[in-house]
Design an enzyme around this catalytic site. Sequence first.
Site, PDB file in Angstrom:
ATOM      1  N   LYS A  35     -69.538  -3.665 -39.163  1.00 46.40           N
ATOM      2  CA  LYS A  35     -70.629  -4.635 -38.989  1.00 46.40           C
ATOM      3  C   LYS A  35     -71.840  -3.928 -38.385  1.00 46.40           C
ATOM      4  O   LYS A  35     -71.725  -2.797 -37.879  1.00 46.40           O
ATOM      5  CB  LYS A  35     -70.164  -5.781 -38.099  1.00 46.40           C
ATOM      6  CG  LYS A  35     -69.782  -5.362 -36.691  1.00 46.40           C
ATOM      7  CD  LYS A  35     -69.060  -6.479 -35.961  1.00 46.40           C
ATOM      8  CE  LYS A  35     -68.675  -6.054 -34.569  1.00 46.40           C
ATOM      9  NZ  LYS A  35     -67.735  -7.003 -33.949  1.00 46.40           N
ATOM     10  N   ARG A 130     -65.671 -18.123 -28.229  1.00 47.78           N
ATOM     11  CA  ARG A 130     -66.754 -17.960 -29.209  1.00 47.78           C
ATOM     12  C   ARG A 130     -66.278 -18.646 -30.491  1.00 47.78           C
ATOM     13  O   ARG A 130     -66.525 -19.812 -30.676  1.00 47.78           O
ATOM     14  CB  ARG A 130     -67.054 -16.474 -29.439  1.00 47.78           C
ATOM     15  CG  ARG A 130     -67.902 -15.850 -28.349  1.00 47.78           C
ATOM     16  CD  ARG A 130     -68.352 -14.437 -28.656  1.00 47.78           C
ATOM     17  NE  ARG A 130     -67.492 -13.709 -29.581  1.00 47.78           N
ATOM     18  CZ  ARG A 130     -67.565 -12.392 -29.799  1.00 47.78           C
ATOM     19  NH1 ARG A 130     -68.449 -11.668 -29.127  1.00 47.78           N
ATOM     20  NH2 ARG A 130     -66.780 -11.801 -30.648  1.00 47.78           N
ATOM     21  N   TYR A 256     -95.898   6.773 -17.116  1.00 50.19           N
ATOM     22  CA  TYR A 256     -96.490   5.469 -16.811  1.00 50.19           C
ATOM     23  C   TYR A 256     -95.977   4.947 -15.480  1.00 50.19           C
ATOM     24  O   TYR A 256     -94.791   5.049 -15.169  1.00 50.19           O
ATOM     25  CB  TYR A 256     -96.129   4.456 -17.901  1.00 50.19           C
ATOM     26  CG  TYR A 256     -96.873   4.657 -19.193  1.00 50.19           C
ATOM     27  CD1 TYR A 256     -98.267   4.511 -19.255  1.00 50.19           C
ATOM     28  CD2 TYR A 256     -96.196   4.970 -20.370  1.00 50.19           C
ATOM     29  CE1 TYR A 256     -98.953   4.678 -20.449  1.00 50.19           C
ATOM     30  CE2 TYR A 256     -96.874   5.133 -21.575  1.00 50.19           C
ATOM     31  CZ  TYR A 256     -98.250   4.989 -21.605  1.00 50.19           C
ATOM     32  OH  TYR A 256     -98.913   5.151 -22.784  1.00 50.19           O
ATOM     33  N   MET A 304     -92.947   5.130 -25.402  1.00 54.03           N
ATOM     34  CA  MET A 304     -92.615   4.769 -26.782  1.00 54.03           C
ATOM     35  C   MET A 304     -92.143   5.964 -27.601  1.00 54.03           C
ATOM     36  O   MET A 304     -91.154   5.886 -28.331  1.00 54.03           O
ATOM     37  CB  MET A 304     -93.835   4.122 -27.457  1.00 54.03           C
ATOM     38  CG  MET A 304     -93.539   3.667 -28.877  1.00 54.03           C
ATOM     39  SD  MET A 304     -94.991   3.053 -29.727  1.00 54.03           S
ATOM     40  CE  MET A 304     -95.096   1.410 -29.064  1.00 54.03           C
TER      41      MET A 304
HETATM   42  C1  LIG Z   1     -66.628  -6.288 -33.625  1.00 51.36           C
HETATM   43  C2  LIG Z   1     -65.254  -6.797 -33.764  1.00 51.36           C
HETATM   44  C3  LIG Z   1     -64.163  -5.934 -33.649  1.00 51.36           C
HETATM   45  C4  LIG Z   1     -64.310  -4.488 -33.247  1.00 51.36           C
HETATM   46  O1  LIG Z   1     -64.552  -4.432 -31.862  1.00 51.36           O
HETATM   47  P1  LIG Z   1     -64.652  -3.013 -31.106  1.00 51.36           P
HETATM   48  O2  LIG Z   1     -64.739  -3.381 -29.674  1.00 51.36           O
HETATM   49  O3  LIG Z   1     -65.908  -2.381 -31.601  1.00 51.36           O
HETATM   50  O4  LIG Z   1     -63.457  -2.249 -31.465  1.00 51.36           O
HETATM   51  C5  LIG Z   1     -62.906  -6.453 -33.875  1.00 51.36           C
HETATM   52  N1  LIG Z   1     -62.730  -7.748 -34.198  1.00 51.36           N
HETATM   53  C6  LIG Z   1     -63.751  -8.619 -34.308  1.00 51.36           C
HETATM   54  C7  LIG Z   1     -63.485 -10.040 -34.645  1.00 51.36           C
HETATM   55  C8  LIG Z   1     -65.050  -8.186 -34.094  1.00 51.36           C
HETATM   56  O5  LIG Z   1     -66.059  -9.030 -34.204  1.00 51.36           O
END
Ligand SMILES: *Cc1c(COP(=O)(O)O)cnc(C)c1O
Length: 372
Positions: A35, A130, A256, A304
Amino acid sequence: MPRPIQATIDIQALRHNVSQIRAAAPDALVWGVVKANAYGHGIERVFEGLRAVDGIALLDLAEAERVRQLGWRGPILLLEGVFETRDLELCSRLNLWHVVHTEAQIDMLAVHKTHQPHRVFLKMNTGMNRLGFAPQAFRAAWTRLNALPQVDEISLMSHFSDADGDKGIAAAMALFHQHTHDLSGERSLCNSAATLRHAKDLAVRADWVRPGIALYGSSPDFPLHSAHDWGLKPVMSLNAAIIGVQHLQVGDAVGYGSCFVADRPMRIGVVACGYADGYPRIAPTGTPVCVEGRRSRTVGRVSMDMMTVDLTDLPNAGLGSEVTLWGLPQKSNDSGQALAGVAIDEVAQSAGTVGYELMCALAARVPVVVKD
Ligand SMILES: *Cc1c(COP(=O)(O)O)cnc(C)c1O
């Protein structure tokens, strides 16, 4: 010459990390989580390094299309499932497996027209709050799904809130077991932290593990364990060069806001990397860097396009010297030996965040070289 900054993606390191995960969860199938454009590395760039995983997990339908376009014919899992009924058409067409975490997604499936029943992963909320069905509602959801002609096999999954910390996964495991023990289907529970820390237990390891961050060589539970402790190698390195040198007298400031003031005569290197490259602006003075393999620290505010590092104790460093912001240097020393780098987790900790955020934030303007 382009601006001297470069990210490197090390495909061998990625392959190595996949094998470390396999060793931590023998016999489990592995979802390679890609992802967020493979945690900022680029799906197309890392794809060759992920050939050895059993499935690709992600959550953006456009990313799923990209993975199919790369020629991946194995399983693809949508970790958040579909967002609207129309998305199911793409699932049918590309043979995408999808998470079902809410009643609305069952409603969508029930009206979806398909000749090919879908493989789904039914998700239980075991405390993260969640996504997922409450444990008490899980069986009813399973029964409803199981009655749909649109649904093929139902796998069971959950996502731990505390696999990386002291609270641990015992309470989540107890809930999951209590409400699924007599349901058939494959199971998937472990993210990277759970895979590395808890997957010796067969019930935790289950059928599929879902590592993300560990694939990319950052530790899921830093500073308790470093990536090195887990035998993981950094996949992404960010290096830039020194493009200016300044000499400070006692009382001179840098950058800065004049946040850093020299309390001794100092030599400062100006590095061609700033927050517009993805380096965290919030990283304070003292954040570790490596200059030609020697450790040093940032001084003053990150701006930046530039940041400043301390060269006072590095008399051989100067204009053109390579500075490693995270990962490994790309140059070796005169005798060809590899030089030391900086773990992304150390930089993240100094900036009050996690390695995940830094790698995901690598800016599009940074040229990327893939190394195999
Ligand atoms: C992102 C995610 C993972 C992977 O998590 P990591 O901590 O990066 O290993 C696994 N399962 C779900 C449902 C996720 O959203």
